[in-house]
Design a protein around this motif. Structure first.
Motif, mmCIF file in Angstrom:
data_model
loop_
_atom_site.group_PDB
_atom_site.id
_atom_site.type_symbol
_atom_site.label_atom_id
_atom_site.label_comp_id
_atom_site.label_asym_id
_atom_site.label_seq_id
_atom_site.Cartn_x
_atom_site.Cartn_y
_atom_site.Cartn_z
ATOM 1 N N LYS A 70 0.806 -1.226 0.000
ATOM 2 C CA LYS A 70 0.000 0.000 0.000
ATOM 3 C C LYS A 70 0.838 1.276 0.000
ATOM 4 O O LYS A 70 0.301 2.359 0.251
ATOM 5 N N THR A 71 2.145 1.166 -0.246
ATOM 6 C CA THR A 71 2.931 2.391 -0.331
ATOM 7 C C THR A 71 2.370 3.268 -1.446
ATOM 8 O O THR A 71 2.117 2.785 -2.549
ATOM 9 N N PRO A 72 2.175 4.564 -1.168
ATOM 10 C CA PRO A 72 1.379 5.390 -2.091
ATOM 11 C C PRO A 72 2.106 5.946 -3.313
ATOM 12 O O PRO A 72 1.450 6.365 -4.261
ATOM 13 N N TYR A 73 3.452 5.955 -3.306
ATOM 14 C CA TYR A 73 4.158 6.673 -4.369
ATOM 15 C C TYR A 73 5.120 5.760 -5.127
ATOM 16 O O TYR A 73 5.791 4.904 -4.536
ATOM 17 N N LYS A 74 5.189 5.941 -6.426
ATOM 18 C CA LYS A 74 6.148 5.209 -7.246
ATOM 19 C C LYS A 74 7.562 5.695 -6.934
ATOM 20 O O LYS A 74 7.779 6.900 -6.710
ATOM 21 N N THR A 75 8.504 4.788 -6.955
ATOM 22 C CA THR A 75 9.898 5.153 -6.710
ATOM 23 C C THR A 75 10.673 5.252 -8.018
ATOM 24 O O THR A 75 11.872 4.957 -8.080
ATOM 25 N N HIS A 76 9.994 5.647 -9.063
ATOM 26 C CA HIS A 76 10.624 5.929 -10.351
ATOM 27 C C HIS A 76 9.687 6.850 -11.124
ATOM 28 O O HIS A 76 8.496 6.944 -10.821
ATOM 29 N N GLN A 77 10.242 7.534 -12.104
ATOM 30 C CA GLN A 77 9.444 8.367 -12.999
ATOM 31 C C GLN A 77 9.623 7.865 -14.418
ATOM 32 O O GLN A 77 10.730 7.869 -14.962
ATOM 33 N N GLY A 78 8.541 7.396 -15.002
ATOM 34 C CA GLY A 78 8.593 6.887 -16.357
ATOM 35 C C GLY A 78 7.851 7.775 -17.326
ATOM 36 O O GLY A 78 6.967 8.553 -16.940
ATOM 37 N N ALA A 79 8.205 7.649 -18.591
ATOM 38 C CA ALA A 79 7.492 8.322 -19.675
ATOM 39 C C ALA A 79 7.433 7.353 -20.850
ATOM 40 O O ALA A 79 8.403 6.638 -21.129
ATOM 41 N N PHE A 80 6.297 7.341 -21.535
ATOM 42 C CA PHE A 80 6.053 6.375 -22.603
ATOM 43 C C PHE A 80 5.566 7.103 -23.843
ATOM 44 O O PHE A 80 4.650 7.929 -23.768
#
Length: 216
Positions: A70-80
């Motif tokens: 349930k951790t609320p935040y992604k630990t990476h930033q992606g772009a597609f």
């Protein structure tokens, strides 16, 4: 905003977020995310848009509705950058640095069936294998979710069974913490990698598009 590279503060932010993935940390450091992570990623994608198309810069929030974690935040930033539904080019910033890739990350049953039919075909299948071999020789890693056994309808001894087992197909490489990621020159690396991956992306687009064509 001109793209000048990803600042060290962006990697530090994700290092800290992995340790404290909480709303209180996020709110206290939101400005770091906006200025050092999101803004450079948007600028990078904008600078490549004319050649590759518009990118979707993913939201930082995790969908935890059906997850044990349930951790609320992604630990990476992606772009597609899509060329069609669920297929295209990818770039990511995380605590492990910058990674560049391309492929398809999901599919409908019809799209996956179309991809496998193209893999099994004696003309298009060898073409894909040649593309992947060339990419591996260029330093890319071949990944994706795979079955342990042959997919239904295909023999275990099919000459391209290793391809047919794929449920997704992702090809990429990492630049890690190389100093170049903190400079505008990383844009050139992303551009050249996406160009190198173009034959794969086109092959997948052709195969998957066959499942989207109207019938009757």
């Amino acid at each position: 905003m001109d793209f000048t590279g990803f600042p060290v503060a962006a990697l530090d932010f994700y290092d800290d977020l992995e340790v404290d993935n909480s709303k209180s940390f996020w709110e206290a450091h939101r400005h770091v995310y906006e200025e050092s992570v999101k803004a450079p990623m948007v600028a990078l994608c904008a600078s490549l848009e004319q050649e590759f198309g518009a990118a979707k810069v993913f939201r930082p929030y995790r969908d935890v509705r059906f997850r044990k974690d349930k951790t609320p935040y992604k630990t990476h930033q992606g772009a597609f950058v899509p060329v069609g539904p669920r297929r295209g080019w990818y770039v990511e910033l995380s605590p492990r640095g910058v990674r560049v890739g391309g492929g398809f990350y999901a599919s409908t049953p019809a799209e996956l069936a179309a991809v496998r039919a193209a893999m099994a075909d004696d003309r298009s299948g060898p073409s894909l294998r040649r593309i992947l071999t060339k990419l591996e020789k260029a330093g890319f890693e071949i990944g994706g979710d795979t079955l342990r056994t042959a997919p239904r309808g295909y023999d275990q001894d099919h000459p391209r069974i290793e391809l047919l087992r794929h449920k997704t197909l992702a090809v990429g490489r990492s630049y890690g913490f190389e100093p170049v990621i903190h400079t505008p020159a990383v844009r050139t690396l992303v551009r050249e990698d996406w160009r190198t991956l173009r034959p794969l992306v086109r092959w997948l687009d052709t195969a998957m598009a066959a499942a989207e064509e109207p019938t009757g």
